[in-house]
Design a protein around this motif. Structure first.
Motif, PDB file in Angstrom:
ATOM      1  N   PHE A 112      49.861 -42.283 -18.991  1.00  0.00           N
ATOM      2  CA  PHE A 112      49.088 -42.739 -17.838  1.00  0.00           C
ATOM      3  C   PHE A 112      49.733 -42.286 -16.539  1.00  0.00           C
ATOM      4  O   PHE A 112      49.087 -41.659 -15.689  1.00  0.00           O
ATOM      5  N   ALA A 113      51.021 -42.596 -16.360  1.00  0.00           N
ATOM      6  CA  ALA A 113      51.692 -42.207 -15.120  1.00  0.00           C
ATOM      7  C   ALA A 113      51.834 -40.695 -15.015  1.00  0.00           C
ATOM      8  O   ALA A 113      51.737 -40.127 -13.920  1.00  0.00           O
ATOM      9  N   LEU A 114      52.073 -40.020 -16.160  1.00  0.00           N
ATOM     10  CA  LEU A 114      52.203 -38.567 -16.143  1.00  0.00           C
ATOM     11  C   LEU A 114      50.941 -37.889 -15.611  1.00  0.00           C
ATOM     12  O   LEU A 114      51.013 -36.819 -15.010  1.00  0.00           O
ATOM     13  N   MET A 115      49.792 -38.521 -15.833  1.00  0.00           N
ATOM     14  CA  MET A 115      48.537 -37.989 -15.305  1.00  0.00           C
ATOM     15  C   MET A 115      48.225 -38.555 -13.931  1.00  0.00           C
ATOM     16  O   MET A 115      47.831 -37.831 -13.013  1.00  0.00           O
ATOM     17  N   ALA A 116      48.394 -39.865 -13.763  1.00  0.00           N
ATOM     18  CA  ALA A 116      47.943 -40.549 -12.548  1.00  0.00           C
ATOM     19  C   ALA A 116      48.727 -40.121 -11.315  1.00  0.00           C
ATOM     20  O   ALA A 116      48.136 -39.883 -10.247  1.00  0.00           O
ATOM     21  N   VAL A 117      50.058 -40.031 -11.426  1.00  0.00           N
ATOM     22  CA  VAL A 117      50.859 -39.725 -10.237  1.00  0.00           C
ATOM     23  C   VAL A 117      50.548 -38.341  -9.666  1.00  0.00           C
ATOM     24  O   VAL A 117      50.304 -38.212  -8.458  1.00  0.00           O
ATOM     25  N   PRO A 118      50.537 -37.270 -10.470  1.00  0.00           N
ATOM     26  CA  PRO A 118      50.177 -35.970  -9.887  1.00  0.00           C
ATOM     27  C   PRO A 118      48.749 -35.913  -9.353  1.00  0.00           C
ATOM     28  O   PRO A 118      48.497 -35.302  -8.312  1.00  0.00           O
ATOM     29  N   LEU A 119      47.802 -36.532 -10.072  1.00  0.00           N
ATOM     30  CA  LEU A 119      46.413 -36.511  -9.605  1.00  0.00           C
ATOM     31  C   LEU A 119      46.261 -37.269  -8.289  1.00  0.00           C
ATOM     32  O   LEU A 119      45.631 -36.781  -7.349  1.00  0.00           O
ATOM     33  N   VAL A 138      51.162 -47.097  -6.645  1.00  0.00           N
ATOM     34  CA  VAL A 138      49.883 -47.429  -7.276  1.00  0.00           C
ATOM     35  C   VAL A 138      49.986 -47.273  -8.791  1.00  0.00           C
ATOM     36  O   VAL A 138      49.559 -48.147  -9.552  1.00  0.00           O
ATOM     37  N   ALA A 139      50.575 -46.157  -9.239  1.00  0.00           N
ATOM     38  CA  ALA A 139      50.735 -45.934 -10.679  1.00  0.00           C
ATOM     39  C   ALA A 139      51.658 -46.978 -11.297  1.00  0.00           C
ATOM     40  O   ALA A 139      51.420 -47.442 -12.421  1.00  0.00           O
ATOM     41  N   GLN A 154      50.468 -49.398 -14.251  1.00  0.00           N
ATOM     42  CA  GLN A 154      51.174 -49.297 -15.528  1.00  0.00           C
ATOM     43  C   GLN A 154      51.790 -50.641 -15.922  1.00  0.00           C
ATOM     44  O   GLN A 154      51.862 -50.976 -17.110  1.00  0.00           O
ATOM     45  N   LEU A 155      52.224 -51.407 -14.928  1.00  0.00           N
ATOM     46  CA  LEU A 155      52.761 -52.744 -15.207  1.00  0.00           C
ATOM     47  C   LEU A 155      51.676 -53.641 -15.797  1.00  0.00           C
ATOM     48  O   LEU A 155      51.903 -54.343 -16.796  1.00  0.00           O
ATOM     49  N   LEU A 156      50.499 -53.603 -15.224  1.00  0.00           N
ATOM     50  CA  LEU A 156      49.412 -54.462 -15.696  1.00  0.00           C
ATOM     51  C   LEU A 156      48.983 -54.087 -17.115  1.00  0.00           C
ATOM     52  O   LEU A 156      48.783 -54.961 -17.964  1.00  0.00           O
ATOM     53  N   ILE A 157      48.858 -52.794 -17.393  1.00  0.00           N
ATOM     54  CA  ILE A 157      48.436 -52.392 -18.732  1.00  0.00           C
ATOM     55  C   ILE A 157      49.559 -52.622 -19.741  1.00  0.00           C
ATOM     56  O   ILE A 157      49.316 -52.906 -20.919  1.00  0.00           O
ATOM     57  N   LEU A 199      44.124 -50.441  -3.789  1.00  0.00           N
ATOM     58  CA  LEU A 199      43.840 -49.431  -4.803  1.00  0.00           C
ATOM     59  C   LEU A 199      44.177 -49.938  -6.209  1.00  0.00           C
ATOM     60  O   LEU A 199      43.487 -49.602  -7.176  1.00  0.00           O
ATOM     61  N   THR A 200      45.203 -50.756  -6.322  1.00  0.00           N
ATOM     62  CA  THR A 200      45.559 -51.330  -7.620  1.00  0.00           C
ATOM     63  C   THR A 200      44.472 -52.259  -8.124  1.00  0.00           C
ATOM     64  O   THR A 200      44.039 -52.169  -9.283  1.00  0.00           O
ATOM     65  N   VAL A 201      44.011 -53.155  -7.257  1.00  0.00           N
ATOM     66  CA  VAL A 201      42.959 -54.103  -7.655  1.00  0.00           C
ATOM     67  C   VAL A 201      41.688 -53.369  -8.038  1.00  0.00           C
ATOM     68  O   VAL A 201      41.053 -53.671  -9.061  1.00  0.00           O
TER      69      VAL A 201
END
Length: 263
Positions: free
Chosen positions: A43-50, A63-64, A68-71, A212-214
């Motif tokens: 998730f973070a490997l995709m989310a942070v660069p995007l 944000v990532a 990631q904490l919630l999931i 953005l997190t919510v």
């Protein structure tokens, strides 16, 4: 008093993400969650660069981390019952020590340099996926395990990407597939907590991050659910191919963005 209220309102409005940021963030979060649901990681490997393509890493990483904490919290009850706690305890020690250092680096380096570092980490993840075929006969020692955790913590604080060192560790060690997957889920949850504390202490959490997190939570859950459906309907070969192509594309995009900002 009225002037103070107006000033507070103006500050809050300037901190909120624009509709364009919200829409592009939604697409990025959905794509990252889709890959995570399909591959079981990333998730973070995709989310942070995007996310970093249209916002600075000092905002995309928090944000990532939050998402990631919630999931990770939703994964913990099931994963904690079958994970390998013997290895996890030393990985966690190293991860907790390394995260603040990585977050400190994130807070002082420029956005283009941070994007290039994130791209290199993502390339490392691609290499891990491609060359994950070697196996160790015995589990690594406590010292080596702690060093692996330290490297993951550095990646975590800098880019919310603790995955590459930990994926190599569990892929190459004498761990069952179930124990390895569950252990990584637990470690990523702890890493998210450490990264969240580090970023908060350095002042990298703001109103825009929380908004953005919510907004991203339901999108993340939907993408994960759809990705999981695809995983059960696909093959092992398709699973591996999607993992490699997705990570490689994200790494290339992030590297080009960082280079264009530097030049």
């Amino acid at each position: 008093m009225q002037e103070m209220v107006v000033a507070i309102r103006d500050v809050a409005a300037s901190a909120l993400p624009t509709p364009a940021i919200v829409s592009t963030a939604a697409v990025s979060i959905f794509a990252a969650a889709l890959v995570r649901g399909f591959t079981g990681f990333g998730f973070a490997l995709m989310a942070v660069p995007l996310l970093g393509l249209f916002m600075p890493p000092t905002q995309s990483v928090p944000v990532a981390v939050c998402l990631q904490l919630l999931i990770g919290l939703s994964d913990f009850p099931r994963a904690s019952r079958v994970c390998d706690w013997l290895s996890l305890r030393w990985l966690i020690v190293g991860g907790v020590l390394g995260s603040p250092v990585g977050a400190l680096v994130l807070s002082v380096v420029s956005a283009p340099v941070a994007r290039l570092c994130i791209a290199l980490i993502t390339v490392g993840a691609v290499v891990v996926v491609i060359n994950g075929g070697f196996r160790l006969a015995t589990a690594p020692s406590r010292g080596i395990t702690t060093l692996v955790g330290l490297g993951a913590g550095l990646f975590n604080g800098l880019a919310a990407m603790p995955g590459p060192p930990v994926i190599v560790y569990y892929a190459s060690g004498p761990f069952s597939r179930v124990a390895a997957r569950s252990s990584m889920m637990v470690f990523f949850l702890v890493s998210s907590i450490a990264a969240l504390v580090s970023t908060a202490m350095l002042g990298l959490l703001d109103l825009g991050t929380l908004v953005l997190t919510v907004l991203g939570v339901p999108i993340m859950l939907l993408g994960t659910w759809l990705g999981d459906i695809g995983f059960h309907r696909g093959s092992d070969a398709l699973h591996r191919r999607v993992s490699i192509v997705s990570l490689a594309a994200v790494a290339l995009g992030s590297a080009l963005k960082g280079l264009s900002d530097l030049l």
